[in-house]
Scaffold this motif. Sequence first.
Motif, short mmCIF file in Angstrom:
data_model
loop_
_atom_site.label_atom_id
_atom_site.label_comp_id
_atom_site.label_asym_id
_atom_site.label_seq_id
_atom_site.Cartn_x
_atom_site.Cartn_y
_atom_site.Cartn_z
N GLU A 137 18.62 -2.83 -19.44
CA GLU A 137 17.19 -2.89 -19.11
C GLU A 137 16.79 -4.27 -18.62
O GLU A 137 15.94 -4.42 -17.76
N ASN A 138 17.41 -5.27 -19.20
CA ASN A 138 17.02 -6.63 -18.85
C ASN A 138 18.05 -7.34 -18.01
O ASN A 138 18.06 -8.56 -17.93
N ALA A 156 14.26 -9.85 -26.18
CA ALA A 156 14.36 -8.40 -26.37
C ALA A 156 15.69 -7.99 -26.95
O ALA A 156 15.80 -6.95 -27.61
N ARG A 168 12.88 -6.31 -29.82
CA ARG A 168 12.89 -5.51 -28.59
C ARG A 168 11.56 -4.79 -28.42
O ARG A 168 10.97 -4.79 -27.33
N ASP A 169 11.08 -4.20 -29.49
CA ASP A 169 9.83 -3.47 -29.38
C ASP A 169 8.68 -4.40 -29.04
O ASP A 169 7.80 -4.07 -28.23
N SER A 186 8.91 -7.19 -27.40
CA SER A 186 9.05 -7.58 -25.99
C SER A 186 8.51 -6.50 -25.08
O SER A 186 7.82 -6.79 -24.10
N ARG A 187 8.84 -5.27 -25.40
CA ARG A 187 8.35 -4.20 -24.53
C ARG A 187 6.84 -4.15 -24.53
O ARG A 187 6.22 -3.91 -23.49
N TRP A 213 5.57 -6.82 -22.23
CA TRP A 213 5.61 -6.41 -20.83
C TRP A 213 4.48 -5.45 -20.51
O TRP A 213 3.80 -5.57 -19.49
N ARG A 214 4.26 -4.51 -21.39
CA ARG A 214 3.24 -3.50 -21.11
C ARG A 214 1.88 -4.13 -21.00
O ARG A 214 1.03 -3.66 -20.26
N ARG A 246 7.79 -2.00 -15.72
CA ARG A 246 7.48 -2.15 -17.14
C ARG A 246 6.16 -2.87 -17.35
O ARG A 246 5.74 -3.07 -18.48
#
Lengths: 171, 590
Positions: A165-166, B145, B152-153, B155-156, B159-160, B181
């Motif tokens: 993903e990254n 992430a 990771r969560d 980081s997501r 991005w969102r 993203r």
Amino acid sequence: MAATTADGSKVVGGGEKSNVDEESKMITLFSSDGERFEVTQEAAAMSQTIHHMMEDGCVDDEGVHLPNVGSSILAMVIEYCNRHVASPDEKEDIRSFDAGFVNVEHHTLFDIIRAANYLDVKELMDLCCQTVADSIKSKSVEEIRELFGIVNDFTPEEEAEIRKENQWAFE
Amino acid sequence: MATSDAASASVPHPVTTAAADPDAAAHPPIAKRRGSYNCGRCGLPKKGHVCSIPGPPSASAAESKPRRALSFDEAAVLTVAPLAVAGPHPTPPRPPEKRARVEAVDVDGPDRHRWVAVGPARRVPGEVLMEVLRRLAPRGVAAAAAVSRGWRDCSRRVWRGADEVRLRAASVTTVGALLPRCPALSTLVLRMESDVDATMLACLAFSCPNLQSLEITMADGAVNRMTGDELTRFVSEKRSLTVLKVDRCGSLGFLNISSPSLTTLWLSDLSPLTKSVINCPNLSELSLIFSQQNNDDSTDLISLMDSLGRTCSNLRNLHISSVHLCNEAVFALGSANPSGLCMLSLLLGKKITDAAVASIVRSYTSLELLDLSGSGITDNGIGMVCKAFPDTLTRLLLAMCPNITSYGVQVAATQLPLLQLMDCGKSLCANTQPEKGRSYFGDLNGGVRFCSKQQTARKQQPTFQKLIIKHANLKKLSLWGCSAVDALYVCCPELNDLNLNSCTNLNPERLLLQCPNLKDVHVSGCRDMLIGAIRNQVLNEFAGAEPRMPCKRLADGSKRVQVPHFMIEQLFEDDKAGGSPRSQCTVHLK
């Protein structure tokens, strides 16, 4: 430190004043473990949470209870607020104070961040979050884990997924 | 009343282009100063100067593009600039540098109270870790992430929520991988390190529904292959786009930009355009920088300016840089638009003369910045400008204007009381011949004699000129490359920055600086004796208590020399020059 007033009674430095003194109205804060802290209203108002409570008249004589903040962290937050309201214009001094202030262990920093988040002290949030971010930036994944002592809880599939993903970041 | 003289406001397009060229820099409306002001090559403040120092070998033979001064950014910022994360809605509009705040409300309900481990015995709410992560650059977030599930969560979510991303991207695929993203993205600043073409635009169009501000700069060697067609389509489809800045637009071929929302448009390195239509009624800032490499003058600047005037009535900043600028183009601009124009920069137009100035003066009522660097205007033109805009003009840039003399410069200094910046770089030049043929002789008495092998002097430019500038508000003065100036007296209490790079004929004995607030002096290319004299004057190297004597000790301490007569008059007229310590002044040798 204590001082003796004209009628012989003792006043503890920074303690409650029986007369309302406009310049240094005090407010009492209680940490989660029951410790009591006296702060000027001005310093306390750096916390938007407390500021709104004061404005809405929710603060009675007893003071404000902060069940989410331990005494050692609350002491540090108060120290920060006191310093910043005392002489907001001396940029150099404040900068060196801030630098010394954040020179603590990461877990303490995170505790302060949590407290600052809960109390909504924007400047303190910015300062501490930026400090942590600065310690992370340019580090590899392994280095970050090592820095904080974090365990890798990914399954191999998850790890591959996140790497994919990254991937763009490591081209 | 609408006369052909254009009493109505013309469409001002002072566009302050931000970048790329250290050469001409337009000035931002009111100093929103960010980034480096000084040309990387000559040290001259970038504002409105056309740098003729050749760039690094890889640069093209032509001068670099004029610099857009409105903007601020240098490429270096992009690699470490942090993300900005906005709250869900609504977010107040933010300038690109600022970061948006994370609101406490989380887009994913159940995640809200999830805690994340940040140490062996420490857990924090996810939103707290997000506050830290959102201050990282894009690659930092990507690294974070991979640390653990909780990270990771977070980081997501970062991005969102990101509403501004500044990214240095190796290729379009990088951008394509990241953008989906970031659905909330409204500001995107990209530095592309490889070629760019329509796929980039398609990716942007697809992934970023709310995009408002897009800036694309190209690294050296990367080619921008976007065509005029593709750009037209992109702009008309992106209904929310307000700011568009694209670098190296050599492949466009034509311009047909039609957008009701666009307020700022910067296009640089343009090749000749077969057709140019800009139909953006809300456009307030326009910068078009044409590549100087092309001798092809097929771009019809006259009809471009005419259409600008007709369609873009809100224009406030206009910046056009092209060697094909001419008087007729300026007339066309002036004849059609409302006088809201605030900043006007027309650079490199050798064919622009005082006639164009007359048109400018007729058409606009309140210019704050005027940059005619590289033009052929004369002292008469300066006089016209001074009569027309004494109450508003704060920045006047006339670099590389070979036909102005120190008389004109002094008129400007006297008649423009609000002036804060004046740039006369390379305008007061001793003659057109390259200076290599000159020789300089050190005089036995410590003076400097100039021995010229050239017998002919310029017709209009006397060989040596003295310049006296006294101004209460002037903050920046650039005399870079003014080799015709041999005597200089500057008395400006507010002056912060003085550029004397390559003032090769400035006589150290005929220099007097009375600028107590001077912070930066640029002396690259000056001879040592001059540098010494400057240092003595600005660094207060003599004891502060020493009264100013009308004679000066030579830099090597060997003897005192009488200050020339004209200086003495000035000295005794004015108050003591700056009793306060001036040790904050920096003398820049590069």
